[in-house]
Motif scaffolding. Structure first.
Motif, PDB file in Angstrom:
ATOM      1  N   ALA A  76       0.400  10.391   3.872  1.00 15.82           N
ATOM      2  CA  ALA A  76       1.402  11.226   4.549  1.00 15.82           C
ATOM      3  C   ALA A  76       1.356  12.663   4.016  1.00 15.82           C
ATOM      4  N   ARG A  77       1.172  12.796   2.695  1.00 15.67           N
ATOM      5  CA  ARG A  77       1.113  14.144   2.098  1.00 15.67           C
ATOM      6  C   ARG A  77      -0.090  14.921   2.615  1.00 15.67           C
ATOM      7  N   GLY A  85       3.299  14.826   7.795  1.00 14.32           N
ATOM      8  CA  GLY A  85       3.978  14.018   6.790  1.00 14.32           C
ATOM      9  C   GLY A  85       4.367  12.649   7.297  1.00 14.32           C
ATOM     10  N   LEU A  86       3.759  12.243   8.405  1.00 17.17           N
ATOM     11  CA  LEU A  86       4.003  10.907   8.943  1.00 17.17           C
ATOM     12  C   LEU A  86       2.769  10.057   8.657  1.00 17.17           C
ATOM     13  N   SER A  87       2.998   8.751   8.582  1.00 19.71           N
ATOM     14  CA  SER A  87       1.877   7.904   8.166  1.00 19.71           C
ATOM     15  C   SER A  87       1.128   7.347   9.380  1.00 19.71           C
ATOM     16  N   PHE A  88       0.787   8.229  10.326  1.00 16.78           N
ATOM     17  CA  PHE A  88      -0.002   7.784  11.478  1.00 16.78           C
ATOM     18  C   PHE A  88      -1.437   8.231  11.309  1.00 16.78           C
ATOM     19  N   PRO A  89      -2.365   7.437  11.845  1.00 14.73           N
ATOM     20  CA  PRO A  89      -3.753   7.894  11.813  1.00 14.73           C
ATOM     21  C   PRO A  89      -3.875   9.196  12.612  1.00 14.73           C
ATOM     22  N   VAL A 130       0.850  -1.214   0.000  1.00 17.39           N
ATOM     23  CA  VAL A 130       0.000   0.000   0.000  1.00 17.39           C
ATOM     24  C   VAL A 130       0.881   1.258   0.000  1.00 17.39           C
ATOM     25  N   TYR A 131       2.066   1.142  -0.582  1.00 17.93           N
ATOM     26  CA  TYR A 131       3.032   2.247  -0.470  1.00 17.93           C
ATOM     27  C   TYR A 131       2.488   3.547  -1.072  1.00 17.93           C
ATOM     28  N   ARG A 132       1.863   3.438  -2.244  1.00 17.47           N
ATOM     29  CA  ARG A 132       1.335   4.657  -2.880  1.00 17.47           C
ATOM     30  C   ARG A 132       0.312   5.352  -1.976  1.00 17.47           C
ATOM     31  N   GLU A 133      -0.580   4.528  -1.429  1.00 21.08           N
ATOM     32  CA  GLU A 133      -1.625   5.081  -0.557  1.00 21.08           C
ATOM     33  C   GLU A 133      -0.995   5.681   0.714  1.00 21.08           C
ATOM     34  N   ARG A 134       0.034   4.982   1.219  1.00 14.48           N
ATOM     35  CA  ARG A 134       0.708   5.460   2.429  1.00 14.48           C
ATOM     36  C   ARG A 134       1.361   6.834   2.182  1.00 14.48           C
ATOM     37  N   GLY A 145       0.918  22.933   9.299  1.00 11.11           N
ATOM     38  CA  GLY A 145       0.804  21.511   8.971  1.00 11.11           C
ATOM     39  C   GLY A 145       1.039  21.233   7.494  1.00 11.11           C
ATOM     40  N   VAL A 146       1.457  20.000   7.240  1.00  8.47           N
ATOM     41  CA  VAL A 146       1.776  19.598   5.863  1.00  8.47           C
ATOM     42  C   VAL A 146       0.535  19.676   4.971  1.00  8.47           C
ATOM     43  N   ARG A 147      -0.555  19.161   5.477  1.00 14.03           N
ATOM     44  CA  ARG A 147      -1.781  19.144   4.662  1.00 14.03           C
ATOM     45  C   ARG A 147      -2.291  20.575   4.429  1.00 14.03           C
ATOM     46  N   GLY A 148      -2.333  21.371   5.503  1.00 18.95           N
ATOM     47  CA  GLY A 148      -2.815  22.745   5.375  1.00 18.95           C
ATOM     48  C   GLY A 148      -1.944  23.533   4.407  1.00 18.95           C
TER      49      GLY A 148
END
Ligand code: FAD
Ligand code: NAP
Length: 531
Positions: free
Chosen positions: A234-235, A240-244, A226-230, A505-508
């Motif tokens: 993260a983006r 930028g970390l892959s935590f819920p 699931v690397y692409r989704e991960r 934040g990364v997303r913002g």
């Protein structure tokens, strides 16, 4: 005669290499100029024992190429420096990057003239229309400036200038000054080797356990499936970390629930522990709950009660200084051959011939290690003399603290771009992800300018002022300014006390960048000439 290219990239770390690959792929002639004698940036310089990433290896790696991420096999959840450097070497070879990297080439002066940059280096002059400053956030090491170093007969090292060939500390009396991320990684490893270790600590740190482990085939396959989704998750995450993402407040749950949640998070999240609740960096009472929890955890690791007043962090919010992620740091002080000197009570006054002098006594040492950090965020950008459009230098423009638009450009410095620098999520994020975001964005911007026949891209002073105000406003709403930290410019005496990265934040931040593009690169001007 200057060597002419389209883009000079300064620095051959993760950012410079990614910029080279991407811009070359889009048809630009690129030269990467690197001061060091090797490729890899941080991972070339910081070879101290114990150095490893504090973002999981699967996430602290390039996300631009699905084949690359499938073929590379990380052996540990938090890879060591040698493994990360091997990964970088692999990338360099796979994408044929070395031929455009010029080592031992320190940029000393850059002048904007005739719609491009004259770049003076320790190894010749370059001329480029565009410059990408991939000079790093933590690439100018800082010494503690202790008098008498020249008379000391032992060895002095800095974690960020560690000799390539390594150092044998077996049987040595070693002193380590500094207990940030580098110090906390170094100390347990040195304690294993040295005859005696003295740790000189100024500010006790909230450190989180790394919970490192080998990556077995099952875990690796699960990530790769699931690397692409991960990566995409993260983006679109806060850091930028892959935590819920936890959307709850620490204050809207019962103390028992909170405790249970912290207990679950503590052994698994590493740096992501900071994200255990959404308001830990926003609300003092929420932060108190986590700070108390971390102090309790630290206390449980230390068997010498007399050390606790020195080792327990007090007086600043958890997370407001970047928390280290350690492997057995506090437990190291349980050893009889490890000593803690709290320099707040017992200052180090200087070197002697045989070691360090404190306010109380001389401590004999064969090796002194400075783990004293960096002139962070702005150091590498202000070291060369950068002269902009109107003869103004970057040092003058930033006299009261760094000013950027989106962390990408500085008003008055056309065609110069910053990567993961001041005014962007940078060190508050998985930096590698932020680097890739910036490089892609800059490449798109250059293409957009070319499509319009524009050779000069710059930001308006109004856009820059608006962004600086926004960065400050967001930071003021957090607990970050309440600690003395390099985020606030406290790392170097005399630096303006200004919050440097962007806390949105990364997303913002990603959404803001997307909006700027949708608004026809709002805040940027693209013209044939700078005049
Ligand atoms: P760098 O890797 O710093 O590369 C910049 C390069 O530019 C250097 O090689 C430098 O020599 C060169 N340079 C600078 N000035 C000049 C000049 N004037 N002329 C020529 N060359 C110049 N971030 C994370 O997200 N996760 C981690 O786990 C993590 N671990 C880290 C561990 C350590 C020990 C350190 C110090 C930092 C860590 N970081 C981490 C932050 C790190 O800065 C980034 O992750 C990333 O490696 C930065 O890459 P970069 O290419 O932007 O800069
Ligand atoms: P740092 O966090 O700035 O820590 C420097 C340490 O040196 C602090 O404990 C500081 O004390 C101390 N210090 C500085 N000057 C001193 C003096 N004159 N006397 C006594 N003590 C002094 O630097 P760092 O540890 O190199 O880490 C910098 C950043 O690099 C990290 O925050 C992180 O972003 C990155 N990094 C990451 C990892 C990782 O785990 N992947 C590892 C290393 C570095 P004060 O706190 O009192 O200033």
């Amino acid at each position: 005669m200057a060597t002419e290219v389209d883009v000079v990239v300064v620095g051959a770390g993760f950012a410079g290499l990614r910029a080279l690959h991407t811009l070359r792929g889009r048809g630009y002639r690129v030269a990467v100029l690197e001061a060091g004698d090797g490729i890899g940036g941080v991972w070339h310089w910081n070879r101290y024992p114990g150095a490893r990433c504090d973002v999981r290896s699967h996430d602290y790696s390039y996300g631009f190429d699905p084949d690359l991420e499938q073929e590379w096999r990380w052996t540990e959840r938090y890879a060591t420096q040698p493994e990360i450097l091997r990964y970088i070497d692999h990338v360099v070879e796979r994408f044929d990057l070395a031929r455009d990297v010029h080592l031992r080439t320190r940029v000393t002066r850059m002048v904007f003239a005739d719609d491009g940059w004259d770049v003076e280096t320790s190894a010749g002059t370059w001329r480029a229309r565009f410059v990408v400053m991939a000079t790093g956030q933590l690439s100018i090491p800082k010494d503690p400036e202790l008098p008498g170093q020249d008379r000391y007969r032992g060895t002095v090292l800095h974690t960020a200038r560690w000799p390539r060939e390594g150092v044998d500390l077996t049987g040595q009396r070693v002193g380590v000054i500094g207990t940030g991320s580098s110090g906390t990684q170094l100390v347990p490893v040195v304690a294993e080797q040295a005859a005696h270790l003295t740790v000189f600590q100024r500010t006790p740190n909230f450190s989180i356990p790394a919970t490192n482990a080998p990556v077995d085939d099952e875990e690796d396959a699960a990530v790769k499936a699931v690397y692409r989704e991960r990566r995409e998750a993260a983006r679109n995450s806060p850091t930028g970390l892959s935590f819920p993402v936890v959307r709850q407040s620490a204050l809207e749950v019962t103390p028992e629930e909170r405790r249970r949640h912290y207990d679950e998070q503590w052994p698994t999240t590493g740096f992501g522990f900071l994200l255990s609740y959404r308001d830990l960096m926003l609300d003092e009472r929420a932060n108190d709950t986590v700070a108390d929890y971390v102090r309790e955890r630290i206390a449980a690791k230390v068997t010498k009660p007399e050390l606790l007043p020195h080792l327990l962090p007090q007086g600043y919010p958890f997370g407001a200084k970047r928390p280290p992620v350690d492997s057995g740091y506090f437990e190291t002080f349980n050893r009889d051959d490890v000593e803690l000197v709290d320099v707040r009570d017992t200052p180090v006054t200087g070197f002697t011939e045989r070691g360090l002098q404190t306010a109380e006594r001389e401590i004999e040492l064969d090796v002194v290690v400075f783990a004293t950090g960096f002139d962070a965020m702005t150091g590498a950008l202000l070291k060369p003399e950068i002269v902009g459009r109107d003869g103004q230098t970057l040092r003058e423009a930033w006299a009261a603290g760094p000013r950027t638009y989106l962390g990408l450009q500085v008003a008055g410095f056309p065609n110069m771009f910053l990567v993961a620098g001041p005014g962007s999520p940078s060190l508050l994020s998985n930096v590698l992800l932020s680097i890739e975001q910036h490089v892609d964005w800059i490449a798109d911007l250059l293409d957009a300018a070319a499509a319009r026949g524009a050779g000069v891209v710059q930001v308006t002073p109004e856009a820059e002022s608006g962004w600086v105000a926004h960065v400050n406003e967001r930071a003021e709403a957090t607990l970050y300014p309440r600690a003395r930290s390099y985020y606030m410019g406290d790392d170097v005496p005399g630096k303006p006390r200004v919050f440097t990265p962007y806390v949105g934040g990364v997303r913002g931040y990603k959404r803001i960048l997307e909006r700027v593009v949708a608004d026809d690169y709002d805040g940027f001007t693209m013209t044939a000439s700078a005049r």
